[in-house]
Design a protein around this motif. Structure first.
Motif, short mmCIF file in Angstrom:
data_model
loop_
_atom_site.label_atom_id
_atom_site.label_comp_id
_atom_site.label_asym_id
_atom_site.label_seq_id
_atom_site.Cartn_x
_atom_site.Cartn_y
_atom_site.Cartn_z
N GLN A 14 39.64 30.82 53.96
CA GLN A 14 38.12 30.98 54.40
C GLN A 14 36.99 31.09 53.36
N ALA A 15 37.73 31.28 52.09
CA ALA A 15 36.87 31.44 50.99
C ALA A 15 36.37 30.05 50.44
N MET A 16 37.00 29.06 50.95
CA MET A 16 36.61 27.55 50.56
C MET A 16 36.34 26.91 51.69
N THR A 53 40.13 28.70 44.79
CA THR A 53 38.54 28.12 44.02
C THR A 53 37.56 28.42 44.78
N GLY A 54 37.37 29.60 45.56
CA GLY A 54 36.11 30.07 46.41
C GLY A 54 35.07 30.57 45.69
N ALA A 55 34.23 31.23 46.46
CA ALA A 55 33.28 31.87 45.76
C ALA A 55 33.40 33.23 44.91
N GLY A 56 34.59 33.84 45.01
CA GLY A 56 34.82 34.94 44.42
C GLY A 56 34.25 36.28 45.06
N ILE A 57 34.87 37.46 44.47
CA ILE A 57 34.06 38.52 45.06
C ILE A 57 33.53 39.28 43.78
N PRO A 58 32.14 39.66 44.41
CA PRO A 58 31.38 40.20 43.25
C PRO A 58 31.85 41.85 42.78
#
Ligand SMILES: Nc1ncnc2c1ncn2[C@@H]1O[C@H](COP(=O)(O)OP(=O)(O)O)[C@@H](O)[C@H]1O
Ligand SMILES: [Mg+2]
Length: 411
Positions: free
Chosen positions: A317-319, A349-354
């Protein structure tokens, strides 16, 4: 016992206070080691500094931070806690000058002697806390003329005493922080679980009657009737609510635990098969260098599968625009007692977590997704806890996320 330390303190009050101030400013153990290593390099002019610390099982000293060494020279390096060098440093409470104290070096273990000469170590420094040796610092130089004066050796010893204490404090601080974080998570879970149990039953009863009513009226509409489609949509919404309620109940029922002997590699294989179609649909490549052989553990297969699925689906879901999903599983440890851990790593290789969200991902109901429930990871967390394991997130915004699931295995 030598008097050198007090001598050092009176001669160099300024340097020592400055040094202590640096130590006070840093609470993170890794940055602390780095800043101490840099200070030592500056003050004593050794090109290389290696800090070794006692491992968690207290059997040997392992490399922590290193400066100026080739990483390949340090990999796998260790000094025995009961070895001759550690014992000498503990008993003498003073630095060992390798080039000047050849007689002492001659009495060290063969492995220690070859390590000192291979890395061109000139000085070994004990890190003492009260009368325990908690670490060893090695100073090296390619220049065999590089020497410490008596005065420098005194100062070095005094600073090393402060550094040892600061390292220990920082490690304790980190341990305490991790413990508090776990406690906080467990508490949030318990609270959400209680709430959920109360609400779930209230929801389920009317849900059952809605479902049966829809099923009752459904046959009154013909196959081509538009209203039939609407009712079918309603049915699938009802099922969705039912799934969420079930998830909620999982939070309160961590005791439904049916452990069996199983192979973690096989479980991962199966779970990856399940997400294959979804990955292809999204244009996500799966990289999975499969571990040969077995990693056996006693665990609840359905629960562990649920954890893997949760984490893998989060990664997909992150990609939404495609990417790469890298999965690996490997056993580690093996200290002769048969106790080992296995690490499952799932990297997207998704958006990452702040950073401001990373501590919240395990909180029940924390979600940033439109259709999310925020329950997947809180459930996963309680399952992994029940298996005496650990689950950890490493993430970088813009690059992606790695989830590490650590489980005890029997071989
Ligand atoms: N691989 C990941 N990459 C980016 N964010 C993630 C990842 N895994 C989890 N998260 C974040 O953690 C939140 C909570 O996850 P989860 O508990 O599974 O609930 P849900 O998937 O229903 O949102 C997600 O909404 C998302 O913001
Ligand atoms: Mg999820």
């Amino acid at each position: 016992m030598r008097l050198r330390r007090s001598g050092g303190e009176t001669k160099h009050p300024r340097i020592i206070t400055d040094f202590n101030r640096t130590l006070l400013l840093v609470a993170d153990p890794d940055s602390l080691q780095a800043s101490v290593a840099v200070r030592f390099q500056e003050l004593f002019g050794s090109e290389r500094v290696l800090i070794l610390q006692l491992d968690s099982r207290q059997l040997s000293f392992l490399p922590g931070f290193s400066l100026g060494f080739d990483p390949s020279d340090i990999g796998g390096l260790m000094l025995e806690r009961r070895g001759a060098l550690a014992r000498w440093l503990l008993v003498n409470e003073s630095v060992l000058k390798v080039d000047q104290q050849r007689d002492v070096v001659g009495c060290l273990d063969q492995a220690e002697r070859s390590l000192l000469s291979r890395l061109q170590i000139r000085v070994c420094v004990p890190l003492l806390v009260l009368n325990r040796l908690t670490g060893i610092m090695l100073l090296g130089s390619k220049d065999d003329k590089w020497r410490l004066s008596e005065e420098q050796a005194d100062l070095l010893q005094a600073l090393a005493g402060q550094a040892g204490l600061a390292f220990e404090n920082a490690a304790l601080h980190r341990e305490q922080r991790d413990r508090l974080r776990r406690l906080y998570r467990a508490e949030r879970l318990a609270a959400a679980g209680q709430l959920a149990a109360g609400v779930a039953h209230e929801i389920r009863n009317p849900l059952t009657s809605i479902r049966s009513t829809i099923q009752y009226v459904l046959p009154s509409f013909g196959e081509s009737d538009q209203k039939r489609g609407l009712l079918q949509e309603l049915l699938s919404e009802v099922d969705r609510i039912d799934r969420i309620v079930n998830d909620l109940l999982t939070l309160t029922r961590p005791t439904d635990f049916h452990p069996i002997d199983m192979n973690l590699v096989e479980l991962l294989d199966h779970t990856l098969l399940l997400i294959g179609p979804q990955a292809r649909k999204q244009g996500v490549d799966i990289v999975y260098p499969r571990e040969q052989g077995e990693l056996n553990l006693r665990g609840d297969m359905a629960q562990l599968k649920q954890v893997l699925l949760n984490v893998l689906l989060n990664a997909l879901q992150a990609m939404p625009e495609g990417g790469t999903l890298t999965v690996s599983v490997a056993g580690k440890g093996g200290d002769g007692t048969g106790l080992q851990v296995a690490d499952v790593r799932i990297t997207d290789t998704g958006a990452g977590i702040p950073p401001e969200h990373i501590d919240k991902v395990f909180d029940p109901f924390f979600t940033l997704k439109k259709e999310g429930t925020g329950l997947g990871l809180s459930i996963s967390y309680s399952i992994i806890q029940q298996h005496d394991g650990d689950i950890e997130f490493q993430s970088e915004v813009g690059r992606g996320t790695t989830v590490i699931i650590r489980l005890p295995v029997s071989g």
